[in-house]
Design a protein around this motif. Sequence first.
Motif, short mmCIF file in Angstrom:
data_model
loop_
_atom_site.label_atom_id
_atom_site.label_comp_id
_atom_site.label_asym_id
_atom_site.label_seq_id
_atom_site.Cartn_x
_atom_site.Cartn_y
_atom_site.Cartn_z
N ALA A 11 0.84 -1.20 0.00
CA ALA A 11 0.00 0.00 0.00
C ALA A 11 0.87 1.24 0.00
CB ALA A 11 -0.90 0.00 1.23
N ASP A 12 0.32 2.37 -0.51
CA ASP A 12 0.99 3.65 -0.34
C ASP A 12 0.81 4.17 1.08
OD1 ASP A 12 1.69 3.95 -3.14
OD2 ASP A 12 -0.43 4.36 -3.51
N VAL A 13 -0.39 3.93 1.60
CA VAL A 13 -0.75 4.46 2.92
C VAL A 13 -1.37 3.35 3.74
CG1 VAL A 13 -2.11 6.19 4.17
CG2 VAL A 13 -1.24 6.72 1.88
N LEU A 14 -0.88 3.20 4.97
CA LEU A 14 -1.54 2.33 5.95
C LEU A 14 -2.32 3.21 6.90
CD1 LEU A 14 1.22 -0.20 7.06
CD2 LEU A 14 -0.69 -0.60 5.47
N ILE A 15 -3.56 2.85 7.14
CA ILE A 15 -4.35 3.57 8.12
C ILE A 15 -4.67 2.61 9.25
CG2 ILE A 15 -6.56 4.71 8.55
CD1 ILE A 15 -6.32 5.94 5.80
N VAL A 16 -4.30 2.99 10.46
CA VAL A 16 -4.53 2.14 11.61
C VAL A 16 -5.81 2.59 12.29
CG1 VAL A 16 -3.64 1.34 13.82
CG2 VAL A 16 -2.07 1.72 11.88
N GLY A 17 -6.82 1.73 12.25
CA GLY A 17 -8.09 2.08 12.87
C GLY A 17 -9.17 2.26 11.83
N GLY A 18 -10.22 1.46 11.93
CA GLY A 18 -11.29 1.49 10.93
C GLY A 18 -12.56 2.11 11.47
N GLY A 19 -12.44 3.12 12.33
CA GLY A 19 -13.61 3.89 12.75
C GLY A 19 -13.97 4.92 11.68
N ILE A 20 -14.80 5.85 12.07
CA ILE A 20 -15.24 6.86 11.10
C ILE A 20 -14.05 7.66 10.59
CG2 ILE A 20 -16.50 9.05 10.95
CD1 ILE A 20 -18.74 7.72 12.61
N GLY A 21 -13.12 8.03 11.48
CA GLY A 21 -11.95 8.80 11.05
C GLY A 21 -11.07 8.02 10.09
N GLY A 22 -10.75 6.79 10.45
CA GLY A 22 -9.86 5.99 9.61
C GLY A 22 -10.47 5.71 8.24
N LEU A 23 -11.75 5.32 8.23
CA LEU A 23 -12.38 4.97 6.96
C LEU A 23 -12.59 6.20 6.08
CD1 LEU A 23 -15.07 2.27 7.81
CD2 LEU A 23 -12.73 1.97 6.99
N SER A 24 -12.95 7.32 6.68
CA SER A 24 -13.18 8.51 5.84
C SER A 24 -11.86 9.00 5.26
CB SER A 24 -13.90 9.61 6.62
OG SER A 24 -13.12 10.06 7.70
N ALA A 25 -10.78 8.90 6.03
CA ALA A 25 -9.46 9.27 5.49
C ALA A 25 -9.04 8.30 4.39
CB ALA A 25 -8.42 9.29 6.60
N ALA A 26 -9.32 7.01 4.61
CA ALA A 26 -8.97 6.01 3.59
C ALA A 26 -9.69 6.30 2.29
CB ALA A 26 -9.34 4.62 4.11
N PHE A 27 -10.99 6.62 2.41
CA PHE A 27 -11.76 6.93 1.20
C PHE A 27 -11.20 8.17 0.51
CE2 PHE A 27 -15.26 9.38 -0.73
CZ PHE A 27 -15.49 8.53 -1.81
N ALA A 28 -10.90 9.20 1.30
CA ALA A 28 -10.40 10.46 0.72
C ALA A 28 -9.09 10.23 -0.03
CB ALA A 28 -10.20 11.50 1.83
N LEU A 29 -8.23 9.42 0.51
CA LEU A 29 -6.93 9.17 -0.13
C LEU A 29 -7.08 8.24 -1.33
CD1 LEU A 29 -4.80 8.84 3.12
CD2 LEU A 29 -4.66 10.72 1.47
N ALA A 30 -7.96 7.23 -1.20
CA ALA A 30 -8.18 6.32 -2.33
C ALA A 30 -8.76 7.07 -3.52
CB ALA A 30 -9.12 5.20 -1.90
N ARG A 31 -9.59 8.06 -3.21
CA ARG A 31 -10.19 8.91 -4.22
C ARG A 31 -9.13 9.69 -5.01
NH1 ARG A 31 -12.72 13.83 -2.62
NH2 ARG A 31 -14.40 14.44 -4.01
N GLU A 32 -7.99 9.89 -4.39
CA GLU A 32 -6.88 10.56 -5.08
C GLU A 32 -5.99 9.55 -5.81
OE1 GLU A 32 -6.61 13.65 -5.56
OE2 GLU A 32 -8.16 14.34 -4.15
N GLY A 33 -6.47 8.33 -5.91
CA GLY A 33 -5.71 7.34 -6.68
C GLY A 33 -4.66 6.59 -5.88
N LEU A 34 -4.65 6.77 -4.56
CA LEU A 34 -3.65 6.10 -3.74
C LEU A 34 -4.12 4.71 -3.34
CD1 LEU A 34 -2.75 9.25 -1.69
CD2 LEU A 34 -1.15 7.95 -3.09
N ARG A 35 -3.14 3.81 -3.16
CA ARG A 35 -3.45 2.47 -2.65
C ARG A 35 -3.44 2.55 -1.13
NH1 ARG A 35 1.39 -0.34 -5.57
NH2 ARG A 35 2.21 1.56 -4.65
N VAL A 36 -4.58 2.29 -0.54
CA VAL A 36 -4.75 2.49 0.90
C VAL A 36 -5.17 1.17 1.55
CG1 VAL A 36 -5.97 3.81 2.67
CG2 VAL A 36 -5.54 4.85 0.43
N ARG A 37 -4.56 0.87 2.67
CA ARG A 37 -4.96 -0.30 3.46
C ARG A 37 -5.34 0.16 4.85
NH1 ARG A 37 -0.49 -3.99 3.11
NH2 ARG A 37 -1.41 -4.36 1.07
#
Lengths: 423, 423
Positions: A11-37
Amino acid sequence: MSDMTASASPADVLIVGGGIGGLSAAFALAREGLRVRVLEQAREFGEVGAGLQIAPNCTRILSDYGLLDEAKRLGVLPKSMVMRDAVDDAELTRLDLTDLERRYGFPYMVIHRSDLHGIFLRACRTAGVDLVTDARIVGYENTEAGARVVSEDGRTDEARVVIAADGLHSVARGLLSDDEPVSSSYVAYRAAVPIEQAGRDVDLSEVSVHVGPGCHFVHYGLRGGEMLNQVAVFQSPKALAGEADWGTPDELDAAFDATCPEVKDGISLMWRDRWWRMFDRDPIMTWVHGNIALLGDAAHPPLQYMAQGAIMAIEDGWVLARHAAAHRAEDGSIDWRATLTAYEAVRPEHCRRVLTTARAWGELWHLDGLARLQRNTLLRARDTYDYSFIDWIYGPTALTPEEEPPMFAPIPLGSADISGLTR
Amino acid sequence: MSDMTASASPADVLIVGGGIGGLSAAFALAREGLRVRVLEQAREFGEVGAGLQIAPNCTRILSDYGLLDEAKRLGVLPKSMVMRDAVDDAELTRLDLTDLERRYGFPYMVIHRSDLHGIFLRACRTAGVDLVTDARIVGYENTEAGARVVSEDGRTDEARVVIAADGLHSVARGLLSDDEPVSSSYVAYRAAVPIEQAGRDVDLSEVSVHVGPGCHFVHYGLRGGEMLNQVAVFQSPKALAGEADWGTPDELDAAFDATCPEVKDGISLMWRDRWWRMFDRDPIMTWVHGNIALLGDAAHPPLQYMAQGAIMAIEDGWVLARHAAAHRAEDGSIDWRATLTAYEAVRPEHCRRVLTTARAWGELWHLDGLARLQRNTLLRARDTYDYSFIDWIYGPTALTPEEEPPMFAPIPLGSADISGLTR
């Protein structure tokens, strides 16, 4: 040492924590074409809790994400927010939420916490975010090429950047601060029940807040009005006395004993098998440690009195993704150092203010005696359409470059455009 | 190639332009222990112009710099700002500047432009800033270790960072944008005269603004009330017709011919041997080019209708120095890349808003016909104590971490502290 996700591509970005903050950040970054886990410690992605208020500074972002219509279908758009005294039920001040939407361009709404979480979870799946469960991260370290995380069971994962959205008890925060959660000695009881169980007339066109001595009570509708959401918050005498077993149901009943029938009727409905002791943390202004950055409650857990906790987390992700896009080179690579520097230049000051203001609001709400009466006088003197106490939260900020600031008060902020006048 | 300052020791920061923006930034950085050199094209450091309004978002910085008392001695602290219609002299709206100071914690004042410049010049001298004149910079380039500038006569100088505060016609801006100054077709006449020459009763406790069709007129006191400062601004028909020789005194007289006696009496006092054609530029969001950064008018020259041009420049320097301090390593070295990234993450969005809002204010002020009457109705409806249209400018921002945001309207923003209530 085994890899956490042996089969997955890096992945380009690892996000630790799948609450509202983690998932919304993951979506925002994936939307920019990044590979997010996303690495979530629980067995499943999900949220506990009940209702959540989402103000225009959040619905504005949901709209940008293309998720606002879905949120509106799942939530409720109340017409007003009314604050009353919990002792005598007298109205103190109100917001006209229809006018508020006109002013800020986006609605104020309420939604079940799990519904908002579900919206981001579905959006992440659609955007190709790699969602990993059963991964409790206990270690973080910067590497030459990025950062590495280690899970409780010894697995590791690595990426260019690690975003720690690991909540109030954040492990990653320890890299930056040795502070601990601060107990407010207040506890919250919640209930989200079918409306027919309310047992009283409830006006679901309102978000209702009753403020009282050492306590307050909130209720509003959820899921199109099918559900009633209630929150009862009070100061625990046992917490003040230093007892470990604090916030129990007997304390709930005692705390609301002197409140008006409109509140007491609601108290009988509260869930009594679980409660939430209310902690926040002192603000910290450094959120970035090399290639590891804090986000959401890990960076700025507030007391809930401004209803901005989840919203700040969502803002964090939006800002992070925006600066990543701004620092993308022509070959598509992101300058992460610049991105994290910009993120840290923009976010901590705003969140610091929300944290300290939330504490002050809590004090204001819970006053007793003469101070309560003075507070009531101040609140009654407030004009319904005076937004100066919330403009800095809901209004145009560095978050929202599309928005223009207010011109003059009579001209709504959501459409601060005088071109109509000159035609 | 000779060095511009052969005898001087190398600087950490070169600042190109010794106006208010350049000098205030130089002082802010010197205050952080940096070696700063200012390169000014003129023979002497000085400022042309007349009065300048400095709002709480500027006096707050002057206070932080320890320069506010000096500014107060040289300036005037008016009690109110009153906007009237230039045709019939009817009051449209006002600000109570005493209450405004209470709200924002710092005063609104007026001062001669050269006096404010002199304050910064003296502060720079005291702080050990190296002040170089006769240095007209025509070339900029990034080097491996920093950036280099070249003067008109071929001399060079080099430092870790170059801040270009070279004004509306900035040479450095060409590195980042090929935009040109935008003519508003408006021109400003000024006058700063001894009060006894006013020839009419002038209430110097006011900042007075008369707004009229295609024109407006401002006056206020300077130097403790010894001087009267006037600004007359109008749209030039010759500019609209595309003629080169626009903004001449005959146009001044014609533009104000239909205004009320209170305004016309002032017009007769205007300096007629010089005038200022009013240009701004479209906002740009990228201000940093490697180790070269824009500051002040070079980055964001506004139309003057919000009186925020000099203030934004002063804010720029304050923010830059603050982030330099935040990105200082233990050995004292500054991480300039992080500093400039943070500066660019924070400032352009705010300045973009001021630029676009200033244009809109200009439109609002200069309306004619039915639109003028509608405008007047809107302004009359504004409550004197409604600050929602200026909170975003004067109120707490990322600039002012000491300040807390407003709680509720009745509680003044300058002391948003409810502790008095709880005692």
